[in-house]
Enzyme design. Structure first.
Site, PDB file in Angstrom:
ATOM      1  N   THR A 124      36.177  48.130  46.197  1.00 48.94           N
ATOM      2  CA  THR A 124      37.367  47.488  45.632  1.00 48.94           C
ATOM      3  C   THR A 124      37.918  46.419  46.569  1.00 48.94           C
ATOM      4  OG1 THR A 124      39.711  47.936  45.181  1.00 48.94           O
ATOM      5  CG2 THR A 124      38.600  49.532  46.550  1.00 48.94           C
ATOM      6  N   ASP A 125      38.612  45.446  45.996  1.00 46.36           N
ATOM      7  CA  ASP A 125      39.263  44.422  46.828  1.00 46.36           C
ATOM      8  C   ASP A 125      40.437  45.015  47.608  1.00 46.36           C
ATOM      9  OD1 ASP A 125      41.149  44.748  44.783  1.00 46.36           O
ATOM     10  OD2 ASP A 125      41.268  42.613  44.274  1.00 46.36           O
ATOM     11  N   GLU A 126      40.847  46.254  47.255  1.00 44.96           N
ATOM     12  CA  GLU A 126      41.991  46.866  47.950  1.00 44.96           C
ATOM     13  C   GLU A 126      41.661  47.184  49.402  1.00 44.96           C
ATOM     14  OE1 GLU A 126      44.283  49.707  45.717  1.00 44.96           O
ATOM     15  OE2 GLU A 126      43.636  48.830  43.830  1.00 44.96           O
ATOM     16  N   TYR A 148      43.789  55.787  49.189  1.00 46.63           N
ATOM     17  CA  TYR A 148      42.678  55.406  48.288  1.00 46.63           C
ATOM     18  C   TYR A 148      41.874  54.262  48.906  1.00 46.63           C
ATOM     19  CZ  TYR A 148      40.357  52.702  44.618  1.00 46.63           C
ATOM     20  OH  TYR A 148      39.433  51.975  43.898  1.00 46.63           O
ATOM     21  N   LYS A 152      37.984  54.232  50.330  1.00 48.37           N
ATOM     22  CA  LYS A 152      36.948  53.339  49.801  1.00 48.37           C
ATOM     23  C   LYS A 152      36.368  52.474  50.929  1.00 48.37           C
ATOM     24  CE  LYS A 152      35.729  52.871  46.146  1.00 48.37           C
ATOM     25  NZ  LYS A 152      34.680  53.605  45.369  1.00 48.37           N
TER      26      LYS A 152
HETATM   27  P1  NAD Z   1      37.928  56.613  37.035  1.00 47.98           P
HETATM   28  O1  NAD Z   1      38.950  57.362  37.799  1.00 47.98           O
HETATM   29  O2  NAD Z   1      38.207  56.190  35.627  1.00 47.98           O
HETATM   30  O3  NAD Z   1      36.572  57.433  36.996  1.00 47.98           O
HETATM   31  C1  NAD Z   1      36.039  58.090  38.124  1.00 47.98           C
HETATM   32  C2  NAD Z   1      34.932  59.003  37.642  1.00 47.98           C
HETATM   33  O4  NAD Z   1      34.361  59.646  38.788  1.00 47.98           O
HETATM   34  C3  NAD Z   1      35.405  60.113  36.700  1.00 47.98           C
HETATM   35  O5  NAD Z   1      34.539  60.226  35.605  1.00 47.98           O
HETATM   36  C4  NAD Z   1      35.362  61.361  37.572  1.00 47.98           C
HETATM   37  O6  NAD Z   1      35.122  62.550  36.830  1.00 47.98           O
HETATM   38  C5  NAD Z   1      34.210  61.025  38.509  1.00 47.98           C
HETATM   39  N1  NAD Z   1      34.291  61.762  39.776  1.00 47.98           N
HETATM   40  C6  NAD Z   1      35.371  61.902  40.588  1.00 47.98           C
HETATM   41  N2  NAD Z   1      35.042  62.658  41.659  1.00 47.98           N
HETATM   42  C7  NAD Z   1      33.728  62.970  41.520  1.00 47.98           C
HETATM   43  C8  NAD Z   1      32.821  63.703  42.316  1.00 47.98           C
HETATM   44  N3  NAD Z   1      33.191  64.295  43.470  1.00 47.98           N
HETATM   45  N4  NAD Z   1      31.539  63.813  41.889  1.00 47.98           N
HETATM   46  C9  NAD Z   1      31.138  63.249  40.713  1.00 47.98           C
HETATM   47  N5  NAD Z   1      31.979  62.559  39.928  1.00 47.98           N
HETATM   48  C10 NAD Z   1      33.241  62.404  40.331  1.00 47.98           C
HETATM   49  O7  NAD Z   1      37.587  55.345  37.943  1.00 47.98           O
HETATM   50  P2  NAD Z   1      37.166  53.869  37.543  1.00 47.98           P
HETATM   51  O8  NAD Z   1      38.387  53.066  37.340  1.00 47.98           O
HETATM   52  O9  NAD Z   1      36.127  53.939  36.492  1.00 47.98           O
HETATM   53  O10 NAD Z   1      36.504  53.395  38.905  1.00 47.98           O
HETATM   54  C11 NAD Z   1      35.089  53.537  39.116  1.00 47.98           C
HETATM   55  C12 NAD Z   1      34.735  52.962  40.469  1.00 47.98           C
HETATM   56  O11 NAD Z   1      35.100  51.588  40.514  1.00 47.98           O
HETATM   57  C13 NAD Z   1      35.450  53.641  41.635  1.00 47.98           C
HETATM   58  O12 NAD Z   1      34.547  53.762  42.707  1.00 47.98           O
HETATM   59  C14 NAD Z   1      36.572  52.690  41.978  1.00 47.98           C
HETATM   60  O13 NAD Z   1      36.931  52.785  43.328  1.00 47.98           O
HETATM   61  C15 NAD Z   1      35.911  51.353  41.644  1.00 47.98           C
HETATM   62  N6  NAD Z   1      36.865  50.288  41.287  1.00 47.98           N
HETATM   63  C16 NAD Z   1      37.659  50.424  40.188  1.00 47.98           C
HETATM   64  C17 NAD Z   1      38.526  49.390  39.857  1.00 47.98           C
HETATM   65  C18 NAD Z   1      39.432  49.495  38.651  1.00 47.98           C
HETATM   66  O14 NAD Z   1      40.281  48.607  38.476  1.00 47.98           O
HETATM   67  N7  NAD Z   1      39.294  50.492  37.793  1.00 47.98           N
HETATM   68  C19 NAD Z   1      38.593  48.225  40.647  1.00 47.98           C
HETATM   69  C20 NAD Z   1      37.756  48.134  41.762  1.00 47.98           C
HETATM   70  C21 NAD Z   1      36.889  49.166  42.069  1.00 47.98           C
HETATM   71  P1  TYD Z   2      47.596  50.353  39.322  1.00 48.65           P
HETATM   72  O1  TYD Z   2      47.236  50.171  37.881  1.00 48.65           O
HETATM   73  O2  TYD Z   2      47.929  51.701  39.826  1.00 48.65           O
HETATM   74  O3  TYD Z   2      46.393  49.697  40.151  1.00 48.65           O
HETATM   75  P2  TYD Z   2      46.320  49.360  41.748  1.00 48.65           P
HETATM   76  O4  TYD Z   2      47.449  50.003  42.441  1.00 48.65           O
HETATM   77  O5  TYD Z   2      45.011  49.977  42.123  1.00 48.65           O
HETATM   78  O6  TYD Z   2      46.336  47.878  41.846  1.00 48.65           O
HETATM   79  O7  TYD Z   2      48.822  49.394  39.654  1.00 48.65           O
HETATM   80  C1  TYD Z   2      48.746  48.009  39.381  1.00 48.65           C
HETATM   81  C2  TYD Z   2      50.068  47.392  39.775  1.00 48.65           C
HETATM   82  O8  TYD Z   2      51.079  47.918  38.903  1.00 48.65           O
HETATM   83  C3  TYD Z   2      50.519  47.748  41.174  1.00 48.65           C
HETATM   84  O9  TYD Z   2      51.216  46.631  41.741  1.00 48.65           O
HETATM   85  C4  TYD Z   2      51.483  48.897  40.980  1.00 48.65           C
HETATM   86  C5  TYD Z   2      52.113  48.583  39.645  1.00 48.65           C
HETATM   87  N1  TYD Z   2      52.520  49.759  38.835  1.00 48.65           N
HETATM   88  C6  TYD Z   2      53.836  49.831  38.345  1.00 48.65           C
HETATM   89  O10 TYD Z   2      54.674  48.935  38.568  1.00 48.65           O
HETATM   90  N2  TYD Z   2      54.188  50.921  37.598  1.00 48.65           N
HETATM   91  C7  TYD Z   2      53.313  51.930  37.343  1.00 48.65           C
HETATM   92  O11 TYD Z   2      53.713  52.924  36.658  1.00 48.65           O
HETATM   93  C8  TYD Z   2      51.988  51.842  37.837  1.00 48.65           C
HETATM   94  C9  TYD Z   2      50.989  52.942  37.586  1.00 48.65           C
HETATM   95  C10 TYD Z   2      51.626  50.728  38.584  1.00 48.65           C
END
Ligand code: NAD
Ligand code: TYD
Length: 338
Positions: A124-126, A148, A152
């Site tokens: 992630t970019d985080e 988190y 990562k």
């Molecule tokens: P999500 O929370 O929707 O899904 C995570 C999945 O991983 C779930 O299905 C969960 O059951 C599974 N999981 C959790 N712990 C596990 C374990 N110990 N063993 C096997 N499975 C396990 O997450 P997402 O939003 O789909 O993110 C997927 C990946 O992309 C992550 O690695 C996250 O860090 C990365 N990512 C997500 C975003 C975003 O905006 N959603 C952005 C950048 C990077």
């Molecule tokens: P989020 O969807 O949790 O993603 P991330 O923290 O990984 O970027 O949050 C996106 C942005 O929205 C972040 O600046 C936090 C804000 N946010 C709220 O203001 N209210 C909320 O209830 C949530 C979940 C997030």
């Protein structure tokens, strides 16, 4: 035929990736290893056809991972499995360290033992932390703020160390915030859409002016497919949508699409360590031929419409574990306002 292990494929991005890969690579055999935590559900892949198998298991369980690698000679591994919600990591970091760091290492040991052609770590970019102006490149320092982001970053560094030490053929992606169908309604976009549909308050942290760079999940999945095939081993690739918006602007756009009142936005206490702005450059990825194809306004409208059409899916989630989490995390919404 390629045998592909996708971990965390029952979650948001992983399930979108599996659907897209099943369509783009009908010759792939896809194995989805997922622990089915609160965030994962096999419902997310209902109706998927093709050469696909689901295995319930934990990436940090070495017996489970070793047995799976013994059963299949994987060509590719794409590791999505993670604990992913910043607010939950602030409340309780332990599961994040376990899955995102130790789980990643457990997978890497199996990958090293078996010798796969390519391992892709989804990060992630985080990991870069907040940037006031400009954008981070792949060689910018890592300054993660939340547990988190730190977990990562740590998992990703272990991945890179396996390339440098053992020559394991890894690639790391660092994407910006994804949005689209099948996202668990704890992240801001699906939470705001589903709350607004039900005329519930939309919790807004701080002043609502934090900025995220929005990337449609399909554009992220296309980028991951590209680096899996064409990325250079040992390299990191940023994936950014190039579409920055404040949280207020995002929620206002959602409310407008739903014809709901702006008065639903409720300012609540800020998130501790809340990163102000994320932004990344993605010249390396663009040099491979990728460019984002979904404009944020259009993608957000499509996403709102998807949640309207799939209310059965998110209502089931919101009637389960989600309720206790929401009541606990947003307790202040229930308190009388002075
Ligand atoms: P999500 O929370 O929707 O899904 C995570 C999945 O991983 C779930 O299905 C969960 O059951 C599974 N999981 C959790 N712990 C596990 C374990 N110990 N063993 C096997 N499975 C396990 O997450 P997402 O939003 O789909 O993110 C997927 C990946 O992309 C992550 O690695 C996250 O860090 C990365 N990512 C997500 C975003 C975003 O905006 N959603 C952005 C950048 C990077
Ligand atoms: P989020 O969807 O949790 O993603 P991330 O923290 O990984 O970027 O949050 C996106 C942005 O929205 C972040 O600046 C936090 C804000 N946010 C709220 O203001 N209210 C909320 O209830 C949530 C979940 C997030």
């Amino acid at each position: 035929m390629k045998r592909v292990l996708v971990t965390g494929g029952a979650g948001f991005v992983g399930s979108n990736f599996i659907r897209m890969m099943a369509a783009h690579h009908p010759d792939w055999r896809i194995i989805n290893l997922d622990a089915l935590t609160y965030a994962g559900s096999t419902d997310n892949l209902k109706g998927l056809s093709g050469d696909y198998a689901f295995v319930r298991g934990d990436i940090a369980d070495s017996a489970c991972v070793t047995a799976l690698f013994g059963q299949y000679a994987f060509d590719y591994v794409v590791n999505f499995a993670a604990e992913t919600h910043v607010d939950r990591s602030i409340a309780s970091p332990q599961d994040f360290i376990r899955t995102d760091v130790l789980g990643t290492h457990t997978l890497l040991e199996a990958v090293r033992e078996q010798g796969v052609a390519r391992y892709v770590q989804i990060s992630t970019d985080e990991v870069y932390g907040s940037v006031a102006a400009g954008a981070f490149a792949e060689d910018s320092p890592l300054r993660p703020s939340s547990p988190y982001a730190a977990s990562k970053a740590a998992g990703g560094l272990v991945v890179q160390s396996f390339y440098r030490t053992y020559g394991t053929p890894v690639v790391v992606t660092r994407s910006s915030n994804n949005y689209g169908p099948w996202q668990y309604p704890e992240k801001i976009i699906p939470l705001s859409i589903t709350n607004a549909i039900d005329d519930q308050a939309l919790p807004m942290y701080g002043d609502g002016l934090n900025v995220r760079d929005w990337l449609h999940v399909e554009d992220n999945c296309a980028a991951i497919d590209l680096v899996l095939h064409r990325g250079e081993v040992g390299e990191v690739y940023n994936i950014g949508g190039g579409q920055e918006a404040t949280n207020l602007a995002v929620t206002e756009a959602i409310l407008a699409r739903l014809h709901k009142d702006r008065g639903l936005i409720r300012f609540v206490a800020d998130r501790p360590g809340h990163d102000r702005r994320y932004a990344v450059t993605c010249d390396k990825l663009k040099a491979l031929g990728w460019t984002p194809s979904v404009a944020f306004a259009e993608g957000l409208a499509r996403t709102v419409d998807w949640y309207i059409a799939h209310s059965e899916w998110w209502r089931r989630i919101k009637s389960g574990e989600w309720r206790a989490y929401y009541a606990r995390h947003y307790a202040e919404l229930e308190e009388p306002r002075t």
